[in-house]
Design an enzyme around this catalytic site. Structure first.
Site, PDB file in Angstrom:
ATOM      1  N   MET A 240      24.439   7.961   2.812  1.00  0.00           N
ATOM      2  CA  MET A 240      24.649   9.030   3.101  1.00  0.00           C
ATOM      3  C   MET A 240      24.644   9.909   5.138  1.00  0.00           C
ATOM      4  O   MET A 240      25.620  10.234   5.677  1.00  0.00           O
ATOM      5  CB  MET A 240      23.435  10.423   3.421  1.00  0.00           C
ATOM      6  CG  MET A 240      23.248  11.849   3.631  1.00  0.00           C
ATOM      7  SD  MET A 240      24.855  12.823   2.636  1.00  0.00           S
ATOM      8  CE  MET A 240      23.374  13.406   1.011  1.00  0.00           C
TER       9      MET A 240
ATOM     10  N   PHE B 282     -11.747  -6.641  13.809  1.00  0.00           N
ATOM     11  CA  PHE B 282     -10.945  -7.018  13.401  1.00  0.00           C
ATOM     12  C   PHE B 282     -10.539  -5.620  11.864  1.00  0.00           C
ATOM     13  O   PHE B 282     -11.620  -5.320  11.620  1.00  0.00           O
ATOM     14  CB  PHE B 282     -11.367  -8.346  12.828  1.00  0.00           C
ATOM     15  CG  PHE B 282     -10.009  -8.809  11.849  1.00  0.00           C
ATOM     16  CD1 PHE B 282      -9.108  -9.213  12.393  1.00  0.00           C
ATOM     17  CD2 PHE B 282     -10.898  -8.865  10.318  1.00  0.00           C
ATOM     18  CE1 PHE B 282      -8.156  -9.777  11.399  1.00  0.00           C
ATOM     19  CE2 PHE B 282      -8.902  -9.396   9.243  1.00  0.00           C
ATOM     20  CZ  PHE B 282      -8.560 -10.453  10.074  1.00  0.00           C
ATOM     21  N   GLN B 283      -9.406  -5.474  12.810  1.00  0.00           N
ATOM     22  CA  GLN B 283      -8.716  -4.791  11.164  1.00  0.00           C
ATOM     23  C   GLN B 283      -9.395  -2.993  10.820  1.00  0.00           C
ATOM     24  O   GLN B 283      -9.325  -2.615  10.129  1.00  0.00           O
ATOM     25  CB  GLN B 283      -8.927  -5.003   9.817  1.00  0.00           C
ATOM     26  CG  GLN B 283      -7.609  -6.390   9.879  1.00  0.00           C
ATOM     27  CD  GLN B 283      -7.676  -6.936   7.793  1.00  0.00           C
ATOM     28  OE1 GLN B 283      -8.478  -6.733   7.497  1.00  0.00           O
ATOM     29  NE2 GLN B 283      -6.715  -7.392   7.928  1.00  0.00           N
TER      30      GLN B 283
ATOM     31  N   GLU C  83       0.450  -1.383   0.226  1.00  0.00           N
ATOM     32  CA  GLU C  83      -0.276   0.188   0.354  1.00  0.00           C
ATOM     33  C   GLU C  83       1.217   1.240  -0.099  1.00  0.00           C
ATOM     34  O   GLU C  83       0.709   2.256  -0.527  1.00  0.00           O
ATOM     35  CB  GLU C  83      -1.286   0.341   1.139  1.00  0.00           C
ATOM     36  CG  GLU C  83      -1.933  -1.176   1.042  1.00  0.00           C
ATOM     37  CD  GLU C  83      -1.759  -2.596   2.453  1.00  0.00           C
ATOM     38  OE1 GLU C  83      -2.874  -3.534   1.975  1.00  0.00           O
ATOM     39  OE2 GLU C  83      -0.978  -2.568   2.029  1.00  0.00           O
TER      40      GLU C  83
ATOM     41  N   LYS D  16     -17.625  -0.578   5.534  1.00  0.00           N
ATOM     42  CA  LYS D  16     -17.988  -1.152   4.524  1.00  0.00           C
ATOM     43  C   LYS D  16     -19.701  -0.826   4.471  1.00  0.00           C
ATOM     44  O   LYS D  16     -19.572  -0.777   2.528  1.00  0.00           O
ATOM     45  CB  LYS D  16     -18.014  -2.495   5.024  1.00  0.00           C
ATOM     46  CG  LYS D  16     -17.641  -3.419   3.743  1.00  0.00           C
ATOM     47  CD  LYS D  16     -17.440  -5.092   4.179  1.00  0.00           C
ATOM     48  CE  LYS D  16     -17.569  -6.153   3.191  1.00  0.00           C
ATOM     49  NZ  LYS D  16     -16.415  -7.299   3.557  1.00  0.00           N
TER      50      LYS D  16
END
Length: 581
Positions: A493, A113-114, A51, A163
């Site tokens: 760096m 959940f999630q 993602e 949802k």
């Protein structure tokens, strides 16, 4: 027409001009993905490998075009994986709409959940965000989101959709042509009155409001007429406002040198006689000394980052500061200004030019040309394969239309120093946040948005480890990007700082480990080439260009000296003209 929330989202995105969405599916966005499947002939979805790359790809799409980029993720970890990309866009003023799914409305706040409060998580790194719990509000929220992302100083926004909203049915009403998307909603409309929408309306109106006054213009013109040694310091705001031609006219009218911030690279042609190059920690001798010797510093769409000013109280110490910017929050934030004009950069410069004489002289007396001869060099040592050679040879091969993406570190600074940029929106890099792993997603997004232009990613071996999984995406979609890995076997760096300031204690910066990048490219179905000197790099570049012409990404593993440094360099806390050369 009665549509599901998911279908309404797709229709609203298409209405806003979206042709590509970068994303990764999950349970909370299944209805959305079902509609993407059904409407794949109208809107394209790019399945990324993570993602975070979706956000970076949308960012590269947006930076290279000026359009709004769109990314999509599911709830919970999918949403939080977008956060780094959203923050990257926020720091660099990139218009981005991030869309996340969430659990059903009835499950919010129950540690489902999630489930994660992504609007709370992202609040400090977006211009605005919404959580949509009523399908009747969805279309208007999308319109508002795009308006806010584009308006004023651009930036990312986030829409979180539960949802059940994506499954619920509602009436789809296309926006009237030319209708302001942010008009207050009628209380008697099916969606009712939304305080979120009204706040978004006020935000967008504030962002687009012009505050240029005759008094401010007059004060600016007075400073310009009095100046003997003016310097123009230009940033990303010049590119965002489409004011590159105005900047060139401004510089030529004043006969003033032009120094650029990292985000300003490309706003002024590097082959112009008034160009002095990058300013700040790794700025050129000419830019840094000019600013310190100036009697007037004109900041144009720039924010006086600490990487530019270093020790702020000793920055431009002999100069009055005139600040031109669209964001009033930047005025006097880091450096005190004598005068300022707030508004669109293009309009401001045009107005000021209309009040200046046609020919103006400065009293630099050849100083600038003398300083420009002290051009930045990565290192005076003669190495087998030097970064400058890599960059200049690649530029010759790709031509002036190329779009260049980088990750973050030494290769990023060498690119800013040595690549001959002449056009805006040709340099994509994470400036404010400094995000390692940004580059491949950004290059992918830029190539999708600009299929006719060559796109190259310059990255380091440390950075490439963070985003190499995205090679699967560029192969699957036949997105031809040239990838050049500056491979020095270290976190370059950080090692440079350890060499200069930590007595050579190289704590955890040596990358003496796999992968073999040539074999890695081959594992993803691509081609890889190894180069260790000028001749082998030239041969690898020639072969890679044949792959690109055939529509295939190619990776060049360019082996450089681990102790090659980015110079000049201003040590932390020192004035910018006290450089290590």
């Amino acid at each position: 027409m009665q549509y599901s929330g998911a279908r309404i989202l797709i229709e609203a995105l298409i209405e806003q001009g979206t042709d590509t969405v970068f994303g990764y599916p999950g349970g909370s966005v299944l209805f959305i993905y079902d509609e993407l499947y059904k409407n794949s002939d109208r809107i394209r979805h790019i399945l990324v490998s993570h993602e975070q790359h979706a956000a970076h790809a949308a960012d590269g799409y947006a930076r290279s075009t000026g359009k709004v980029g769109v990314c999509l993720a599911t709830s919970g970890p999918g949403a939080t994986n977008l956060v780094t990309g959203i923050a990257t866009a926020y720091m660099d003023s990139v218009p981005l709409v991030a869309i996340t799914g969430n659990v059903a409305t009835g499950l919010l706040g129950k540690d489902s959940f999630q489930e994660v409060d992504i609007t709370g998580v992202t609040m400090p790194i977006v211009k605005h965000n919404w959580i949509v719990k009523d399908v009747n509000e969805l279309a208007e929220v999308v319109r508002e989101a795009f308006a806010v992302a584009r308006s004023g100083r651009p930036g990312p926004v986030l829409i979180d959709i539960t949802k059940d909203v994506t499954a619920a049915m509602a009436e789809w009403r296309p926006a009237d042509s030319g209708t302001a998307a942010l008009a207050p909603r009628d209380k008697n409309s099916p969606a009712g009155e939304s305080s979120l929408n009204l706040r978004a309306q006020r935000l967008a109106e504030r962002n687009t409001r012009q505050t240029v006054t005759e008094a401010d213009i007059g004060a600016a013109v007075k400073l310009l007429l009095e100046a003997k040694r003016p310097v123009l310091y230009a940033g990303g705001g010049v590119i965002i406002s489409g004011a590159c031609e105005e900047l060139k006219n401004f510089a030529e009218r004043l006969n003033a040198p032009v120094a650029l911030s990292l985000m300003g690279i490309g706003s002024f042609p590097s082959d112009h006689r008034l160009y002095t190059g990058l300013i700040g920690m790794h700025g050129t001798v000419a830019s840094n000394r000019a600013v310190q010797k100036a009697d007037l510093l004109v900041s144009i769409g720039a924010r006086f980052s600490d990487r530019v000013t270093s020790q702020a109280d000793k920055f431009a110490r002999g100069a009055k500061v005139l600040h031109l910017d669209i964001d009033p929050a930047e005025i006097n934030k880091n450096v005190k200004s004598e005068a300022w004009v707030i508004g669109d950069i293009k309009c401001i410069i045009r107005t000021i030019l209309g009040k200046l004489p046609q020919k103006m002289e400065t009293q630099w007396n050849g100083d600038i040309d003398g300083w420009k001869k002290k051009s930045p060099a990565a290192n005076s040592r003669d190495t087998a394969l030097h970064p400058r050679f890599i960059l200049e040879e690649t530029a010759k091969r790709l031509g002036p239309e190329a779009i260049v993406a980088t990750d973050v570190g030494q290769h990023q600074m060498w690119t800013a120093q040595f690549y001959p940029f002449t056009k805006p929106r040709s340099f994509l890099t994470s400036g404010g946040l400094g995000t390692m792993g940004y580059g491949l997603g950004a290059a992918e997004g830029a190539k999708i948005a600009n299929p006719a232009k060559p796109v190259v990613l310059f990255t380091g071996d440390g950075c490439f480890r963070m985003n190499c999984g995205e090679l699967s995406t560029v192969n699957a979609y036949k997105i031809p990007v040239l990838v050049v890995v500056f491979n020095n076997g270290v976190l370059g760096m950080v090692r440079q700082w350890q060499t200069l300031f930590y007595e050579g204690r190289y704590a955890e910066t040596t990358l003496d480990r796999p992968p073999d990048f040539v074999k890695l490219a081959e594992a993803y179905g691509l081609t890889g080439y190894s180069a260790h000197d000028k001749a082998s790099f030239t041969a690898a570049l020639e072969n890679a260009m044949k792959d690109i012409a055939a529509g295939k990404t190619a990776v060049i593993d360019a082996r450089i000296d681990r102790d090659e440094k980015v110079l000049p360099m201003v040590p932390g806390g020192k004035p910018i003209d006290e450089q290590i050369l």
